[in-house]
Every structure is written in structure tokens, then in C-alpha cells.
Enzyme design. Structure first.
Site, PDB file in Angstrom:
ATOM      1  N   SER A  16       0.841  -1.194   0.000  1.00  0.00           N
ATOM      2  CA  SER A  16       0.000   0.000   0.000  1.00  0.00           C
ATOM      3  C   SER A  16       0.873   1.239   0.000  1.00  0.00           C
ATOM      4  CB  SER A  16      -0.898   0.017   1.243  1.00  0.00           C
ATOM      5  OG  SER A  16      -1.521   1.270   1.410  1.00  0.00           O
ATOM      6  N   TYR A  19      -2.115  -0.954  10.399  1.00  0.00           N
ATOM      7  CA  TYR A  19      -2.282  -1.554   9.063  1.00  0.00           C
ATOM      8  C   TYR A  19      -1.183  -1.058   8.128  1.00  0.00           C
ATOM      9  CZ  TYR A  19      -4.062  -2.090   4.314  1.00  0.00           C
ATOM     10  OH  TYR A  19      -4.183  -2.374   2.971  1.00  0.00           O
ATOM     11  N   LYS A  50       1.963  -2.896   6.053  1.00  0.00           N
ATOM     12  CA  LYS A  50       2.203  -2.748   4.622  1.00  0.00           C
ATOM     13  C   LYS A  50       3.651  -2.322   4.357  1.00  0.00           C
ATOM     14  CE  LYS A  50      -0.559  -4.675   3.696  1.00  0.00           C
ATOM     15  NZ  LYS A  50      -0.906  -5.721   2.705  1.00  0.00           N
TER      16      LYS A  50
END
Length: 330
Positions: A169, A202, A206
Site C-alpha cells: 500500500s 495496518y 504494509k
């Protein structure tokens, strides 16, 4: 890359492109984890539409995988052989069983590791690790090692490189990653006080995906397996289901790409981008990862995360193929 205004501009102005119609995947086998919905499902649908001969959908919920299989075959009118295999990143026994099945394949040309979660609040996996860390980093890393022997065997058989893509990401640009200075980074990330706010954890996982991909690729010759990591963009998908504030819905309405467009980014990284070994891909092209990743400190942390991950997998998942978790894969 990395700035919020730049992110908004690219989301508004860039339109992901599907694979060229001239590409045929006839005779080839692909594996996609987390392909029962969202971007993984759309990536699977596109590969099948390009005459892929065999597709393995690896999912936690087999019934959802079967529904995805039905949807793909109905929409593409394809005769592709689609198999649904159980794979749960929360349990190493599941990954070990998956490993045994992978070893039995006659070939594996493409592996797309797409499965992931975005937990907004602290929780732990059955193995005791923070959930985002377990699924997005530890599970993904274990599966990347598990598929390597079969990918390598296929490359040697065909005398041509095969492909492994790990989904990351752009959010890896946006986090402070304070845990990087800990004596044991992964252990420190299990502590609730380090979880952060909103999507910080999160995005940190990533970042771990980017670091892992770069280190893994450094240990595998590019002429054998092309390994890269891809930012699929900000897209409508079930990944956002744990976000309850409504902010994500507003941003999706303003800036979001469709799941199909995100899937195009995944298939572009997996099928095209031939000279992308160890690279970070975004907007369907090679771009530099975050300044931290490229810094000398980032390179040191990259190697530290590798060592910690290998040691942890050897301790917690001794049933994994010992060659798959060797620090000297090549």
C-alpha cells in the site's frame, strides 16, 4: 509519491488499464490468495478471461471461494480449471497443509499474495500476535516462502522466470514506525500500547510487506523468480469493512477506484512489468518506495525484520519446509 495531496491527485487523474487483449495465459497456472472478493476476485476474473488454464483460489472460507469460482466462470464463460483451497493465515497448520498441496503441483507460473486485513482496533490472533501483524506480515511471509520451491521448479522446467507479487500500500509512506528501534521489532508490535490510531498499524504492516519483498528478492536470482510488491490504489473493497466512522466512505466516494481497477493494478504487476525484481509498483509503473525504505536505516531494519521473521517461523511453525525458511534460499 507519499504526500496526501499527491495521493488525491493520482487517485483522481490516473485510470488503471486492463491487460492488453493480446496477452494469452493459456497453459499457465496461477495462485491468488484472498480471491473470494474485492481486488483479488477481480484480478482472478481478469486472468481467467485471458485464457488462464488453471487457477487456485486460496481462501479462509471455502464456501466463499466456491461462490467466487462460480462467479468467475459465469462472467468469463471460461473452461479454466479453478480449484478452491483452504488457507488461513491465523494457523500455521493451515499453511503447512497448503504447502503440501503446492508441492504437488506440476507447475506454478504466477503467485499473487493478496490476502490481508485492516483491523482498526487492537486484537490478537490465536497465535498471540497482533492481528494485522499475523495476517499481513507473518502469514504473508510464510506463504511467500512456501510457494518459492514450486515457483523455482517451474522456472527451471520452462527455462523462463515466473512471478511472485505481494500486495502492499502507498500507506507505507505515512507511518512513523516507532517500533523500528526496539530490540525485537515484531515482539514489540504485539504490545497494545504500540498499536497507534486509526490505520497506523495496518500501514505499518504494509511497510513490512515492502521490506520483506525487497529482502526476499535479494536472495532469489531475478532470472528465476521475479518478485515485486504493488500498491493497488485506494479502491472499493471489503478491506474497509472494519472502519466504522464513515470517513472512509466519504473518501471512497471522492477518490476511490473500483475493485476492477484495483484488480488491474494487481494483474499488471503480476503479468507485465518484466524488469521489476525487488521493485515497488504504483499506478502500474515502477516508483521509489518511501524515503525510509531507501535510507541506510531502512536497509538495516529490512534485514532485521527478515532475521526476526525467519527465527519466529522456525520457532512457531517447525513443520514448514526447512529449505523454505532458510535465510539462504538461492
Amino acid at each position: 509519491m507519499g504526500g496526501f495531496l499527491g495521493f488525491c491527485y493520482r487517485q483522481l487523474t490516473f485510470k488503471p488499464k486492463s491487460l492488453p487483449t493480446t496477452i494469452s495465459l493459456e497453459g499457465k497456472t496461477a495462485l491468488i490468495t484472498g480471491a473470494n472478493s474485492g481486488l483479488g476476485l477481480e484480478a482472478a476474473r481478469e486472468l481467467v478471461a485471458h485464457k488462464l488454464s488453471r487457477l487456485i483460489i486460496a481462501v479462509r472460507d471455502v464456501s466463499k471461494g466456491e461462490a467466487a469460482k462460480k462467479s468467475i466462470l459465469e462472467s468469463t464463460k471460461s473452461t479454466c480449471e479453478i480449484e478452491v483451497w483452504p488457507l488461513d493465515y491465523d494457523f500455521y497448520d493451515s499453511i503447512i497443509e497448503f504447502q503440501k498441496r503446492i508441492e504437488g503441483l506440476d507447475r506454478l507460473d504466477y503467485a499473487l499474495l493478496n490476502a490481508g486485513v485492516k483491523m482498526m482496533h487492537y486484537s490478537t490472533s490465536p497465535l498471540g500476535h497482533e492481528t494485522n501483524v499475523q495476517i499481513n506480515h507473518l502469514g504473508t511471509s510464510a506463504v511467500s516462502l512456501v510457494v518459492l520451491p514450486t515457483l523455482k521448479r517451474t522456472a527451471q522446467k520452462l527455462n523462463s522466470p515466473v512471478r511472485l507479487t505481494i500486495v502492499s500500500s502507498e500507506g507505507h509512506f505515512w507511518i512513523p514506525f516507532k517500533e523500528r528501534t526496539a530490540d525485537n521489532i515484531l515482539k514489540r508490535m504485539n504490545d497494545q500500547e504500540t498499536f497507534g490510531t486509526q490505520m497506523q498499524r495496518y500501514y505499518t504492516t504494509k511497510l513490512l510487506n515492502v521490506l520483506w519483498t525487497r529482502e526476499l528478492s535479494s536472495k532469489v536470482p531475478a532470472g528465476t523468480i521475479i518478485i515485486n510488491t504493488v500498491n493497488p490504489g485506494f479502491c472499493y473493497s471489503g478491506l474497509h469493512r472494519h472502519e466504522s466512522s464513515g470517513i472512509i466512505k466519504i473518501f471512497l466516494w471522492m477518490f476511490g477506484w473500483s475493485s476492477a481497477e484495483g484488480g488491474y493494478c494487481l494483474t499488471n504487476a503480476l503479468i507485465q512489468q518484466e524488469n521489476s525484481h525487488g521493485k515497488y509498483l504504483s499506478e502500474q509503473r515502477q516508483t521509489p518506495p518511501s524515503p525510509f525504505v531507501l535510507s541506510s536505516e531502512g536497509q538495516d531494519v529490512q534485514q532485521k525484520v527478515w532475521r526476526e521473521t525467519i527465527a519466529l517461523l522456525k520457532e512457531e511453525a517447525p513443520g514448514l519446509d526447512s529449505s523454505a525458511v532458510s535465510p539462504n534460499i538461492a
